[in-house]
Each structure stands twice: as C-alpha cells, then as structure tokens.
Design an enzyme around this catalytic site. Sequence first.
Site, PDB file in Angstrom:
ATOM      1  N   LYS A  81       0.865  -1.195   0.000  1.00  0.00           N
ATOM      2  CA  LYS A  81       0.000   0.000   0.000  1.00  0.00           C
ATOM      3  C   LYS A  81       0.891   1.231   0.000  1.00  0.00           C
ATOM      4  O   LYS A  81       1.940   1.250   0.672  1.00  0.00           O
ATOM      5  CB  LYS A  81      -0.891  -0.045   1.242  1.00  0.00           C
ATOM      6  N   SER A 156      -9.696   1.907   3.097  1.00  0.00           N
ATOM      7  CA  SER A 156      -8.829   2.663   2.216  1.00  0.00           C
ATOM      8  C   SER A 156      -7.841   1.817   1.421  1.00  0.00           C
ATOM      9  O   SER A 156      -7.269   2.303   0.454  1.00  0.00           O
ATOM     10  CB  SER A 156      -8.064   3.704   3.031  1.00  0.00           C
ATOM     11  N   SER A 180      -9.699  -0.587   7.248  1.00  0.00           N
ATOM     12  CA  SER A 180      -9.162  -0.419   5.896  1.00  0.00           C
ATOM     13  C   SER A 180      -8.489  -1.626   5.267  1.00  0.00           C
ATOM     14  O   SER A 180      -8.182  -1.595   4.081  1.00  0.00           O
ATOM     15  CB  SER A 180      -8.180   0.747   5.868  1.00  0.00           C
TER      16      SER A 180
HETATM   17  N1  GLN Z   1     -12.821   4.071   6.558  1.00  0.00           N
HETATM   18  C1  GLN Z   1     -12.268   4.481   7.812  1.00  0.00           C
HETATM   19  C2  GLN Z   1     -11.899   5.943   7.756  1.00  0.00           C
HETATM   20  O1  GLN Z   1     -12.136   6.538   6.766  1.00  0.00           O
HETATM   21  C3  GLN Z   1     -11.102   3.613   8.169  1.00  0.00           C
HETATM   22  C4  GLN Z   1      -9.866   3.969   7.462  1.00  0.00           C
HETATM   23  C5  GLN Z   1      -8.697   3.116   7.804  1.00  0.00           C
HETATM   24  O2  GLN Z   1      -8.835   2.063   8.426  1.00  0.00           O
HETATM   25  N2  GLN Z   1      -7.535   3.595   7.417  1.00  0.00           N
HETATM   26  O3  GLN Z   1     -11.392   6.490   8.683  1.00  0.00           O
END
Ligand code: GLN
Length: 487
Positions: A81, A156, A180
């Site tokens: 990532k 994400s 994410s």
């Molecule tokens: N979707 C969640 C957020 O927007 C989690 C993001 C993540 O785990 N990096 O904060």
Amino acid sequence: MPTLDIKGLTINAARRLLDEKEVSALELTQAYLDRIVSVEEDVHSFVSVTADIALEQANIADRMISEGVHGHLTGIPMQLKDNMSTKGVPTTCSSKMLEHFIPPYDAYVTEKLKDAGAILLGKGNLDEFAMGSSTENSALKVTHNPWDLEKVPGGSSGGPAAAVAASECVFSLGSDTGGSIRQPASLCGVVGMKPTYGLVSRFGLVAFASSLDQIGPITSDVEDSAVVLSHIAGHDQRDSTSLNIDVPDYSEGLVADLTGFKVGVPVEYFSEGIDSGVENSVRNAIKVLSDLGADIVETSLPHSAYALAVYYIIAPSEASANLSRYDGVKYGYSSDVAGSMWDALENTRQNGFGPEVKRRIMLGTYALSSGYYDAYYVKAQKVWTIIRNEFKEAFESFDVLAMPTAPTTAFDIGGKTGDPVQMYLNDIFTIPANIAGIPAISVSCGILDGLPVGLQFMAGALQEKKLFRAAYAYQQATNWHHIKANI
Ligand code: GLN
C-alpha cells in the site's frame, strides 16, 4: 513449459512452483508484470509499478533459490500500500501533498519483506492518507472493483484488495485504522487481516491515527495470511508501541476442525443497516462453524454501538496532529505562491490536501479545541475504555466472535461520495476491533448478485492463532475463496 496460470495463485502454490523449478522467480515476476499491463487499464489498483526493481530482485531471488538459501517468500511478487515507505520509490499516500515524495528509508515491513526475498511489483492505491472506505478519496486515481468495474473496491486499502482479487500480485499489505484492510478485502472477495495493535511495527507507515493504525496482510487465502503475518510481526525499537513478544509461526496448528471452539455471535452486528443477503450469508457461514464442531452462542456487546462515534473523535483528533507536519517546508508539496510564510503555509495545505482530509483535520481540531476537549475527546477516551473492557470480558467466554465484515457488498462508484456519514457507516462492524486493539480477519463467505460477502472473526489480544484457526477451518469447509473475479 505450459503457459503459466497465475490466476488466484497463492504463496504456497507459487512456492511449490519455484522450489520444483517449474518456474523461475524471473518468469513468475514477468507473468505478474504482464498481467498488470493487461488489467490495470480497467482496475487501476497500482499507483506506481516498479518493474525494474522487480526484475532485479527476481534475479537475486533466483540466485538464492539455486543456492538453496531461501525462505518462504523468496521470489514471491507482492505489492505494498502506498502509505508504507519504500526507499528510493515514491510513497504518495495517494495525496498531492506527497505525490513526488521519495522516502530515504524503508518502513519496517518493507525491510522485512525485502530481507525475505519478496519482490516489489509496485505500490497500491488508497484513499488519501488512508481516510475513506471506497478509494475514491485518492487524489491520484479511482480503483475499480475487479468483480464489477462499476463498483468500488472498498477502502482505504482498495488498491491492495483489488490487486490481489485481480491476480496482479500474490499478496499485498494494507493498513487498518478503522477497517481499511478488512472492508476492502470483504468487498473484493479476498482475505484481509488486522493484527493486534503493536504486533507489527508502524515504523515507516505514514501516520493517520497512531493509537489505532496497524499493518496487515491481504491475501488469497488464510494460509497465506498466516505466512505473511509470521514474516512482518516482531519487535522493533523504532516504534514505541511495538510489542516485545516472541512471534510464533502462525501457519502451524491450522486444522479444519473446531471441536470445542467457542464462537460468540454478538447481536449488535446483525442490526441496523445490514443488507438481508449479507446477513443470510453470514448466518449460513455460522452454521458451517457449528458443523465443524464449534459451540455457537449468541451474545451481546452493547457498547459496540458507540465505537463509530468514538472513532470519529479519536481518529480525526490524532490525524489533525499527525498531519500538521505537512507545511511545505521540509518535504512534500510546497505552494510557490509568493507572500508571507503564513500565506505559503495556507496555500500548501489548501492545495495539497483533498476535501476528506480537510474534513478530518477540521473535525479533529474542533474536538481538541479548548471548551470542547472535555465534552468530546475526554468523553470518547472514557467510552474507549468501556469498549475495550467489554471485549476483554467477552473473550473470557469465547475463543472468537463471528459477524459480518461490512453491512453491504460493494456499492456503486460515486454512490456515497456526496454523503460522508453513509460512507462512514460502512465501517460500523470493523471499527470496534481497532478501538479494542484486537486482531480480526475477513474471509469470503458468499456471493450476492456477483459480488463477494465477507465473514469477520475477532479474537482476544494476541490470539491470532485462534483467529487463523477459525478462519482456516471455515475456508477448508467451503469453496468461496476459490471463486475468482472474472477479469
Ligand atoms: N474508513 C475508515 C476511515 O475513513 C477507516 C480507514 C482506515 O482504516 N484507514 O477512517
């Protein structure tokens, strides 16, 4: 040699091919680079492809293999990532702020995987600074779900999940602050695992919310997940929250039997907003666990309902502090509009950050500001402790908890971008594990209208072995992980 079929190839299967000299690391790497060229125009899961580095590393891997000095990941093509530092390779966080940033050092996980001989194919797309649930917040590109190109891959870590689902790499690493790794794994029909907080060093991971961030594997099956975690877990002095414990071999003790295993099914995870098809798939999966010998008991975690609210105070608060370093002075994007120092700072942040990142910074700054700190931040901290304790108690009675990963399957690209709260609700079932600091995994448990459904397991802190055992047994009894996106 017959043509090499890399569709759904696992680490273990690739290892056999390499060890039996049926394919060289160079040939395997080239096959993935070709695959990337053929599907990337549809999927867009890579922010950058590091073909030259990959081929060079493949040559080294072949030498190691021929000399018999290799490990389980030597010669295995992977992606990272793009919020994990890679020395000499851009690490953008899918943000304009870091679009041209080339780190001078490797993240701990990058180092570990390089040392193991894994091959870097490139960097995976994400929501800017890992804030989002659809990868549409990437400032660089929108990733499409390989199962249906009109749908989001989740986020994400949408790039990593889509790349594994589209067989563009054997495995990838994601980061999980509120879901994410698991939510995109669920939406893309792959295995996504978030370790116990502190098990994998965050050194070199671009910080979002430091008390929640964890790195973990995204793979095609549960064995691969265990193999990758065994390679990246371990103590690192450069991350003060890194746990100093002996790391077991997580792939040992995986058996397709759950006799005497206690599985809790918390009612709160089958309520509001859950799609009935998702609920059915997950309930059927729980029946499979029972057939495998597990004791299934309905339970309640009433404070889970507050986890999302706690998260949207804590995570933005920490993000607002972490992101204050992007001032255009030391690194990253810098506005060249002349004026005072303050003008330059303002323009840099105005142009460098996208709308969701700005929203988070504002939410966090608000929650931390004088007069609101006690009402929001301190209160959230208190509820945080209650949620942690509630989970701790649950794991006195249960080996694992089972529930859905996400309330729905993949949604339309553009379907939720206008409504941040709807987007946030996607993480309602994943966030509690981050708040509790416990490990959790998502595995495929069904297909609805051509889109995968995710089953989630959570275990007590440092009980990764139990988590893998439950997920492995489920996987062995079912066929979902063998069904691949048709791309
Ligand atoms: N979707 C969640 C957020 O927007 C989690 C993001 C993540 O785990 N990096 O904060």
